[in-house]
Enzyme design. Structure first.
Site, short mmCIF file in Angstrom:
data_model
loop_
_atom_site.label_atom_id
_atom_site.label_comp_id
_atom_site.label_asym_id
_atom_site.label_seq_id
_atom_site.Cartn_x
_atom_site.Cartn_y
_atom_site.Cartn_z
CG ASP A 1 -0.04 0.06 2.49
OD1 ASP A 1 1.00 -0.55 2.42
OD2 ASP A 1 -0.83 0.39 3.68
CG HIS B 1 6.46 -0.41 10.40
ND1 HIS B 1 6.46 -0.88 11.84
CD2 HIS B 1 6.28 0.96 10.59
CE1 HIS B 1 5.99 0.13 12.61
NE2 HIS B 1 5.78 1.08 11.72
O1 RIB Z 1 1.73 -0.77 11.08
C1 RIB Z 1 2.89 -0.50 9.99
C2 RIB Z 1 2.48 -0.83 8.53
O2 RIB Z 1 1.10 -0.15 8.23
C3 RIB Z 1 3.41 -0.63 7.42
O3 RIB Z 1 3.42 -1.38 6.57
C4 RIB Z 1 2.90 0.84 7.05
O4 RIB Z 1 3.33 1.29 5.71
C5 RIB Z 1 1.29 0.53 7.02
O5 RIB Z 1 0.95 -0.17 5.89
CA CA Z 2 2.91 -0.71 4.31
#
Ligand code: RIB
Ligand code: CA
Length: 318
Positions: free
Chosen positions: A11, A240
């Protein structure tokens, strides 16, 4: 040409953008495509951002695929206030990139299945958004989906609190049913959740090393600076999605423990990832949950991205 083939499903917001850059920078697997979905932004914006980023990073040839517009059990989706603040109105920290290229006509779940059929054990699928495209591919053709060599996802929180509610992490919270179906499929996969991503932080100073490396370096720094500046509690951001990609390419970066995982889909705790406890349900501990990471990751990440940006700059000015 590498033997290993990498497919990203995302995303495309700011940490996804860093994950794409890392995948190109690491270079130990061919990035064969990016399938998009809603989450940090709408699916259409994720597609736009992905095309523009790949072009900025010197790879306009890598195909991009449109995916889910909304969660499995809903018929619409709106970007949350939190995402608009953290990722900016356009998902890239309000940095405007030149619009380049267009998406493939193949829908994301079909491309996932096509790649599974073609590359089988050599295919690594890394999901860093909602798991809706994966669930759709799994529903459509579970046998072909099971041919994927390795599945790694950024999502969930087993031993720590969530980041959108006390229970739930964003990628799981946005479509808990999709995540439940994928986790309960019994297929082997690795969960890179908040348990580990919150321990791997990028500072403005580190990101500043990219700024002087041409157009791509400057834009990436500006995008990431927005993310860091919008962290309310710390002057750094969690890596992340880049961590999920790094782990997919180098398993020695984490220590894992196997669990039979599922997802709570209703009520206050919706989106919570939990380990199943009844004997008949937890025989197949198919999810390797990352619980520790190596201190190598952050410096390697910053360094590899810097080296890649240096090369990209050379190639664009030559
Ligand atoms: O919680 C972090 C995640 O949520 C990451 O993938 C960030 O890009 C959102 O999609
Ligand atoms: Ca993400």
């Amino acid at each position: 040409m590498m033997t290993r083939k990498l497919l990203l499903d995302m995303d495309t917001g700011i940490d996804d953008a860093m994950a794409i850059t890392y995948a190109l920078a690491d270079g130990s697997a061919d990035l064969i495509g990016v399938t998009c979905c809603f989450g940090n932004v709408t699916n259409q914006t994720a597609v736009r951002n992905t095309l523009d980023l790949l072009s900025l990073m010197g790879h306009p040839d890598i195909p991009v695929f449109c995916g889910a517009e909304h969660p499995l059990n809903e018929d619409s989706f709106e970007v949350s206030e939190g995402c608009l603040r953290i990722h900016g109105q356009n998902g890239l920290g309000n940095v405007t990139l030149p619009h380049v290229g267009k998406a493939s006509d193949i829908p994301a779940p079909d491309f996932i299945l096509k790649a599974a059929q073609k590359y089988g054990p050599d295919l690594i699928l890394v999901a860093t958004g909602a798991m809706t495209n994966l669930a759709a591919a799994l529903r459509k053709d579970p046998e072909t989906f099971s041919k994927i060599g390795k599945i790694v996802f950024m999502g969930g929180a087993l031993t720590v609190e969530g980041n959108v509610t006390p229970y739930a992490e964003a990628n799981i919270a946005v479509d808990p049913l999709a995540a439940k179906e994928v986790l309960e499929s019994g297929l082997p996969m690795t969960m890179v959740g908040l348990d580990v991503t919150h321990k791997n932080l990028l500072t403005r100073k580190d990101a500043g090393r990219w700024e002087r490396h041409g157009k791509a370096g400057k834009a990436l720094f500006d995008i990431v600076a927005h993310y860091i500046d919008n962290e309310l509690e710390q002057k750094s951001c969690s890596l992340h999605d880049p961590l999920a990609v790094a782990v997919a390419l180098d398993e020695t970066l984490i220590e894992t423990h196997p669990f039979a995982m599922t997802v709570i889909t209703e009520g206050e705790a919706a989106g919570r990832t939990v380990a199943r406890s009844f004997a008949d349900q937890c025989r197949n501990k198919n999810v390797s949950v990352a619980l520790e990471t190596s201190p190598r990751f952050v410096p390697e990440f910053v360094g590899k991205v810097e080296a890649f940006l240096t090369e990209t700059e050379k190639n664009t000015t030559d």
